[in-house]
Design an enzyme around this catalytic site. Sequence first.
Site, mmCIF file in Angstrom:
data_model
loop_
_atom_site.group_PDB
_atom_site.id
_atom_site.type_symbol
_atom_site.label_atom_id
_atom_site.label_comp_id
_atom_site.label_asym_id
_atom_site.label_seq_id
_atom_site.Cartn_x
_atom_site.Cartn_y
_atom_site.Cartn_z
ATOM 1 N N MET A 1 -0.944 -9.314 6.985
ATOM 2 C CA MET A 1 -0.506 -8.975 5.874
ATOM 3 C C MET A 1 0.282 -10.048 5.227
ATOM 4 S SD MET A 1 3.015 -5.731 5.176
ATOM 5 C CE MET A 1 4.301 -7.282 5.225
ATOM 6 N N SER B 1 -1.458 -10.394 13.720
ATOM 7 C CA SER B 1 0.025 -8.743 12.825
ATOM 8 C C SER B 1 -1.595 -7.618 12.942
ATOM 9 C CB SER B 1 0.374 -9.446 11.459
ATOM 10 O OG SER B 1 1.210 -8.597 11.324
ATOM 11 N N GLN B 2 -0.747 -6.892 11.864
ATOM 12 C CA GLN B 2 -2.280 -6.017 11.331
ATOM 13 C C GLN B 2 -4.111 -6.057 11.685
ATOM 14 O OE1 GLN B 2 -0.577 -4.422 7.580
ATOM 15 N NE2 GLN B 2 -2.424 -6.071 6.065
ATOM 16 N N ASP C 1 10.729 -11.849 18.082
ATOM 17 C CA ASP C 1 10.252 -11.140 16.095
ATOM 18 C C ASP C 1 11.087 -10.344 15.655
ATOM 19 O OD1 ASP C 1 8.195 -9.958 14.520
ATOM 20 O OD2 ASP C 1 6.598 -10.047 16.016
ATOM 21 N N HIS D 1 8.247 -14.223 14.466
ATOM 22 C CA HIS D 1 6.474 -13.569 13.953
ATOM 23 C C HIS D 1 5.439 -14.545 14.337
ATOM 24 C CE1 HIS D 1 3.763 -10.156 13.824
ATOM 25 N NE2 HIS D 1 3.876 -10.324 12.713
#
Length: 297
Positions: free
Chosen positions: A32, A106-107, A224, A280
């Site tokens: 993102m 991530s996404q 995270d 993260h």
Amino acid sequence: MAAALFGFCLGFAVLSLVKSGLPPPLVIWHGMGDTCCNPFSMGAIKKMVERKIPGIYVLSLEIGNSLTEDMENSFFLNSNRQVEQVCEQISKDVNLQNGYNAMGFSQGGQFLRAVAQRCPFPPMLNLISFGGQHQGVYGFPRCPGESSHICDWIRKTLNLGAYTKAVQEHLVQAQYWHDPLNEEQYRNSSIFLADINQERYLNESYRKNLMALKKFVLVKFLKDSMVDPAESEWFGFYRPAQAKEIVPLQESLIYTEDRLGLKEMDKAGQLVFLASDGQHLQFSEDWFYSNILPFLQ
Ligand SMILES: *[C@@H]1O[C@H](CO)[C@@H](O)[C@H](O)[C@H]1NC(C)=O
Ligand SMILES: *[C@@H]1O[C@H](CO)[C@@H](O)[C@H](O)[C@H]1NC(C)=O
């Protein structure tokens, strides 16, 4: 003209010959607010892989026709459309036709899993998810880099009505919003995550396709503070009807009912759970070389 054409054909023939001895190609999907080619994120990762695996073909996905579009689409282009576009791009890329490894950030981790489940040709070999939210998120504590003003807006919108039709259609993060206090509403209304996690009905091909992976590597980041809950990176999530206690994958319904084949994959040693002791998406080059590189060769 003729000479040029001959040169081209010869070049192509040589390329095809050499190709068979090349390492498997790699597809990368960014997270993102990021882009395919940011020199401090995906650009650096691509270079690092190319340096370590000479001759590898690396495709870092750009969603849209420019870096700006790529970044905006990570917030506002329906995940199902994104996955469709990527499937089409992969199916047309001559370099990927014999199969490819994939790394999602991530996404991008859950998006590439959707690619594996929905688009079996050409085959994905190993899938490596870095901090992917496979059981979704319930909260939006912090956002990466320069996108914090967009994030403040997204947080408000999600709290107002993540499962309304308009928000579902247009906001990527709503499509993997998982409200443990409203599990039924999530199951009914989530247009992306509830579908790929087989919450509404079983699509046997999703299961079969995911199980066709050689390895599904799940990286969780131990410090995270952007993903809520971080256990989602290993398919864990809040116990229904509260938002405190976590149920790990092995005790959750998606596993015990084996809706995705994860239990069978786990027993067969196809699931690899890795942890990086960072925030993260933070890991060192050395960590990458010793933990991830073996899956790319
Ligand atoms: C199952 O998934 C495949 C691959 O995405 C799709 O083509 C098919 O229509 C789905 N089947 C159902 C019943 O939704
Ligand atoms: C979910 O869908 C079912 C079946 O259509 C319906 O009966 C139920 O009321 C819905 N629940 C919510 C919370 O939307």
